[in-house]
Design a protein around this motif. Structure first.
Motif, PDB file in Angstrom:
ATOM      1  N   HIS A 199       0.864  -1.183   0.000  1.00  0.00           N
ATOM      2  CA  HIS A 199       0.000   0.000   0.000  1.00  0.00           C
ATOM      3  C   HIS A 199       0.899   1.231   0.000  1.00  0.00           C
ATOM      4  CE1 HIS A 199      -3.705   2.157   2.018  1.00  0.00           C
ATOM      5  NE2 HIS A 199      -3.297   2.755   0.912  1.00  0.00           N
ATOM      6  N   VAL A 200       0.732   2.103  -1.002  1.00  0.00           N
ATOM      7  CA  VAL A 200       1.527   3.329  -1.091  1.00  0.00           C
ATOM      8  C   VAL A 200       0.609   4.539  -1.024  1.00  0.00           C
ATOM      9  CG1 VAL A 200       3.494   2.335  -2.311  1.00  0.00           C
ATOM     10  CG2 VAL A 200       1.520   3.147  -3.622  1.00  0.00           C
ATOM     11  N   ILE A 201       1.168   5.667  -0.575  1.00  0.00           N
ATOM     12  CA  ILE A 201       0.351   6.863  -0.353  1.00  0.00           C
ATOM     13  C   ILE A 201       1.150   8.117  -0.685  1.00  0.00           C
ATOM     14  CG2 ILE A 201       1.018   7.165   2.083  1.00  0.00           C
ATOM     15  CD1 ILE A 201      -1.933   7.915   2.652  1.00  0.00           C
ATOM     16  N   CYS A 202       0.443   9.171  -1.083  1.00  0.00           N
ATOM     17  CA  CYS A 202       1.081  10.480  -1.282  1.00  0.00           C
ATOM     18  C   CYS A 202       0.040  11.577  -1.138  1.00  0.00           C
ATOM     19  CB  CYS A 202       1.728  10.569  -2.675  1.00  0.00           C
ATOM     20  SG  CYS A 202       0.544  10.748  -4.040  1.00  0.00           S
ATOM     21  N   ASN A 259       0.262  15.901 -10.388  1.00  0.00           N
ATOM     22  CA  ASN A 259       1.181  15.026 -11.119  1.00  0.00           C
ATOM     23  C   ASN A 259       1.691  13.853 -10.287  1.00  0.00           C
ATOM     24  OD1 ASN A 259       1.179  16.237 -13.678  1.00  0.00           O
ATOM     25  ND2 ASN A 259       2.643  17.788 -13.030  1.00  0.00           N
ATOM     26  N   THR A 260       1.957  14.089  -9.013  1.00  0.00           N
ATOM     27  CA  THR A 260       2.440  13.003  -8.161  1.00  0.00           C
ATOM     28  C   THR A 260       1.392  11.906  -8.038  1.00  0.00           C
ATOM     29  OG1 THR A 260       3.840  14.517  -6.899  1.00  0.00           O
ATOM     30  CG2 THR A 260       3.314  12.423  -5.863  1.00  0.00           C
ATOM     31  N   SER A 261       0.142  12.312  -7.882  1.00  0.00           N
ATOM     32  CA  SER A 261      -0.938  11.323  -7.759  1.00  0.00           C
ATOM     33  C   SER A 261      -1.093  10.519  -9.040  1.00  0.00           C
ATOM     34  CB  SER A 261      -2.257  12.007  -7.398  1.00  0.00           C
ATOM     35  OG  SER A 261      -2.725  12.832  -8.445  1.00  0.00           O
ATOM     36  N   CYS A 288      -3.115   1.914  -3.768  1.00  0.00           N
ATOM     37  CA  CYS A 288      -2.649   3.301  -3.810  1.00  0.00           C
ATOM     38  C   CYS A 288      -3.719   4.243  -3.255  1.00  0.00           C
ATOM     39  CB  CYS A 288      -2.327   3.699  -5.253  1.00  0.00           C
ATOM     40  SG  CYS A 288      -1.822   5.425  -5.457  1.00  0.00           S
ATOM     41  N   THR A 289      -3.291   5.164  -2.390  1.00  0.00           N
ATOM     42  CA  THR A 289      -4.156   6.215  -1.859  1.00  0.00           C
ATOM     43  C   THR A 289      -3.499   7.561  -2.099  1.00  0.00           C
ATOM     44  OG1 THR A 289      -5.055   4.794  -0.113  1.00  0.00           O
ATOM     45  CG2 THR A 289      -5.246   7.172   0.212  1.00  0.00           C
ATOM     46  N   GLY A 347      -7.072   3.606 -10.672  1.00  0.00           N
ATOM     47  CA  GLY A 347      -7.636   2.874  -9.545  1.00  0.00           C
ATOM     48  C   GLY A 347      -7.232   3.335  -8.167  1.00  0.00           C
ATOM     49  N   ALA A 348      -6.597   4.522  -8.073  1.00  0.00           N
ATOM     50  CA  ALA A 348      -6.215   5.027  -6.754  1.00  0.00           C
ATOM     51  C   ALA A 348      -7.448   5.441  -5.958  1.00  0.00           C
ATOM     52  CB  ALA A 348      -5.279   6.215  -6.895  1.00  0.00           C
ATOM     53  N   LYS A 349      -7.355   5.332  -4.639  1.00  0.00           N
ATOM     54  CA  LYS A 349      -8.374   5.878  -3.744  1.00  0.00           C
ATOM     55  C   LYS A 349      -8.040   7.352  -3.565  1.00  0.00           C
ATOM     56  CE  LYS A 349     -11.733   5.081  -0.614  1.00  0.00           C
ATOM     57  NZ  LYS A 349     -13.009   4.385  -0.911  1.00  0.00           N
ATOM     58  N   VAL A 350      -8.890   8.243  -4.075  1.00  0.00           N
ATOM     59  CA  VAL A 350      -8.611   9.678  -4.053  1.00  0.00           C
ATOM     60  C   VAL A 350      -9.461  10.358  -2.984  1.00  0.00           C
ATOM     61  CG1 VAL A 350      -8.598  11.817  -5.386  1.00  0.00           C
ATOM     62  CG2 VAL A 350      -8.065   9.640  -6.519  1.00  0.00           C
TER      63      VAL A 350
END
Length: 414
Positions: free
Chosen positions: A126-129, A134-136, A150-151, A171-174
């Motif tokens: 699980h990665v996050i930022c 742009n990073t997302s 990814c979140t 598919g990231a959780k935004v």
């Protein structure tokens, strides 16, 4: 062997230790290599035969040899000799390093390929930022490639949907936080500290910086191992300018280039704490509480990597400049119409900054200058559309089309 080093107190941490801030003094970390090991790696000819890309420089990256890479073919972006724009601005040797040619359309891919590869190497699922866009987009793509969760946290307010759509489709959780970028960043710090299974991949992560330093390597490679006199780069969270400087200094220490360029950072008015510090000769930044600019990618009031950025600028005898939104938009349009390179507003700040520095006499007309444009124009199409002429609707008739184009009707020969 490589290790993680505190930039302040020099406390050392292992290359496989998950740590984001120095446990002793709280400052940020950077990757350090054993000089002899790096020199041996540089002597090997094999890396020079690999096509231009981030992973051409694998011998200079803190990734174990057996690790499977998470890659989308990033790097190898064009270094465009820009004679027409150079003539317009009054400079003889101008190049545009167009990072919008990366897989997700920005320089962030350089850091993410290394950062996500390291995350997988460490066993993260699980990665996050936190991100202004742009990073997302980049993290979501590389997390999808790796098959991990990814979140991303984004600030409230205007978001460039060209970027947000990428994070969503991958598919990231935004989560959109009712606050600014700096507040969103604080939350991801807390989440990664509280939940040790979540791996943080903002630019505070030194492995991302390692990927981004390849930008400095590539510029030298493309100029036949002759560094330019000056590199001009947009500055937001400040990871990129320090990363490029790291790559350049490593090449210099290895004897692959004979000189180092002046690093020149450009910030937008209303979001310029680093440029203010440079211009006032201060060793501290004064964070901007409510940063605002059309250049959303650099709309950051409290850049985490400010110390590294200031060090890069001062060590290289460079400078920093502040540009207005009007100057940024004018530069965006000029670059698109003179050189055919379409970049997002934040990217155009490097061109706007160059124009201003030439007028001030800071940049000489015989300098070899590389302007880095960090993201593709389709990241923020609404801004481009607003400053362009609307399509002209005409009847399906040749005469109507000629009239709209201002063409005289030709007399048909019998």
């Amino acid at each position: 062997m490589a290790h993680q080093d505190c930039i302040n107190c020099k406390t050392t941490y292992g290359i496989d230790e998950v740590v984001y801030f120095c446990k002793k003094c709280g400052d940020i970390l950077e990757i350090k290599f054993d000089p002899n090991e790096l020199a041996e790696n540089a002597k090997a000819i094999e890396w020079k035969t690999i096509p231009l890309s981030v992973w051409r420089y694998r011998p200079f990256m803190p990734i174990h040899e057996s690790t499977r890479l998470v890659t989308l073919g990033e790097g190898g972006t064009g270094l465009h000799r820009s004679e027409r724009l150079g003539a317009e601005l009054g400079i003889q040797n101008l190049y545009i390093k167009n990072e919008g040619e990366n897989p997700t359309g920005s320089f962030k891919d350089r850091g993410m390929t290394v950062g996500v590869t390291k995350a997988v190497e460490l066993g993260a699922r699980h990665v996050i930022c936190a991100s202004t866009g742009n990073t997302s987009a980049s993290l979501a793509a590389y997390a999808a490639r790796a098959g991990i969760r990814c979140t991303v946290l984004i600030p409230s307010g205007k978001i460039a949907y060209g970027k947000l759509s990428q994070a969503m489709i991958h598919g990231a959780k935004v989560l959109q936080v009712r606050g600014n970028f700096d507040e969103a960043l604080e939350f991801v710090f807390k989440l990664s500290e509280k939940h040790r299974d979540i791996y943080l991949l903002n630019s505070i992560n030194p492995f991302r910086v390692e990927g981004q330093k390849s930008l400095g390597y590539e510029i030298c490679d493309q100029l036949n191992y002759e560094a330019p006199d000056r590199i001009i780069i947009p500055v937001g969270n400040a990871g990129n300018i320090s990363a490029v400087w790291k790559g350049l200094t490593e090449f210099y220490q290895l004897g692959l280039i004979k000189k180092l360029p002046k690093m020149t950072g450009i910030q937008a008015q209303g979001s310029a704490p680093i440029a203010q510090a440079i211009q006032t000769d201060s060793d501290q930044i004064i964070p901007v509480q409510n940063p605002e600019t059309i250049a959303t990618a650099i709309r950051i009031g409290a850049p985490v990597s400010w110390k590294k950025a200031i060090n890069a600028i001062r060590e290289s005898h460079g400078t920093a400049e502040i540009v207005t939104d009007d100057e940024i938009l004018d530069a965006q349009k000029t670059l698109a119409r003179i050189e055919g390179i379409f970049v997002e507003p934040a990217s155009a700040s490097s061109i706007a900054g160059l124009k201003k520095l030439i007028k001030k006499g800071v940049v000489a007309n015989d300098e070899k200058v590389v302007c880095i444009t960090t993201g593709h124009g389709l990241k923020d199409p609404d801004t481009a559309i607003k400053q362009s002429d609307e399509p002209i609707e005409v009847d399906a008739d040749i005469g109507a089309i000629e009239a709209a184009l201002g063409l005289k009707k030709a007399i048909l020969a019998r």
